[in-house]
Scaffold this motif. Structure first.
Motif, short mmCIF file in Angstrom:
data_model
loop_
_atom_site.label_atom_id
_atom_site.label_comp_id
_atom_site.label_asym_id
_atom_site.label_seq_id
_atom_site.Cartn_x
_atom_site.Cartn_y
_atom_site.Cartn_z
N ASN A 192 0.85 -1.18 0.00
CA ASN A 192 0.00 0.00 0.00
C ASN A 192 0.89 1.24 0.00
N LEU A 193 1.20 1.74 -1.18
CA LEU A 193 2.12 2.85 -1.37
C LEU A 193 1.38 4.18 -1.20
N LYS A 194 1.86 5.03 -0.30
CA LYS A 194 1.28 6.36 -0.11
C LYS A 194 1.92 7.29 -1.13
N VAL A 195 1.07 7.85 -2.01
CA VAL A 195 1.56 8.69 -3.10
C VAL A 195 0.90 10.06 -3.03
N ASN A 196 1.72 11.09 -3.10
CA ASN A 196 1.24 12.47 -3.19
C ASN A 196 1.52 12.97 -4.60
N ILE A 197 0.53 13.63 -5.22
CA ILE A 197 0.70 14.22 -6.55
C ILE A 197 0.66 15.74 -6.37
N ARG A 198 1.65 16.42 -6.95
CA ARG A 198 1.68 17.88 -6.89
C ARG A 198 2.29 18.42 -8.18
N LYS A 199 2.11 19.73 -8.39
CA LYS A 199 2.73 20.37 -9.55
C LYS A 199 4.24 20.39 -9.38
N VAL A 200 4.94 20.22 -10.48
CA VAL A 200 6.40 20.32 -10.49
C VAL A 200 6.80 21.76 -10.22
#
Length: 146
Positions: free
Chosen positions: A2-10
């Protein structure tokens, strides 16, 4: 897993991560100074969306998405330009999360379509893109180094 992934702008400080990812993707060492100029230009362009996927420790992957108004679509079309997931995180849903953000952005901005091109030598990518909902619909022809 269960990988915790955050997505944000570069951001500008992601330059080294993106540079290393693109060099790995292209299997070559690119001119860093020229890369930096293009990187800064592209991430500051409001018609582009550059996203990074990360966990609490490191960058996992990124995606670059460029949009333009095309006459033959009578509207805005987007194209994924680069899409990279580190080898050890592939198959864990990281790419899906990045593409989902592109889909959300595309819906919010009324895009007519989303396109992606993959090099013929990356045969495995066809199945990956089909699994992400893309349809193989066009041929692309290229002339290099004019």
């Amino acid at each position: 897993m269960n990988l915790k992934v955050n997505i944000r702008k570069v951001e500008n400080y992601d330059l080294d991560f993106v540079y290393k990812a693109i060099c790995e993707l292209e299997n070559e060492v690119l001119d860093f100074k020229m890369f930096e100029i293009i990187f800064n230009e592209n991430i500051s362009n409001p018609k582009n969306l550059y996203l990074i996927a990360e966990n609490e420790n490191e960058g996992l992957g990124f995606i670059s998405f460029h949009t333009q108004n095309l006459l033959h679509h009578c509207g805005l079309v987007g194209e994924i330009q680069e899409f990279f997931i580190h080898q050890k995180y592939r198959g864990q849903g990281v790419g899906r999360k990045l593409v989902d953000e592109i889909l959300k952005y595309s819906e919010q901005n009324n895009l007519k379509s989303i396109e992606v091109t993959t090099n013929k030598k990356r045969i495995e990518n066809v199945a990956i893109y089909e699994n992400l909902g893309f349809t193989l619909s066009h041929n692309k022809f290229t002339i290099y180094k004019l």
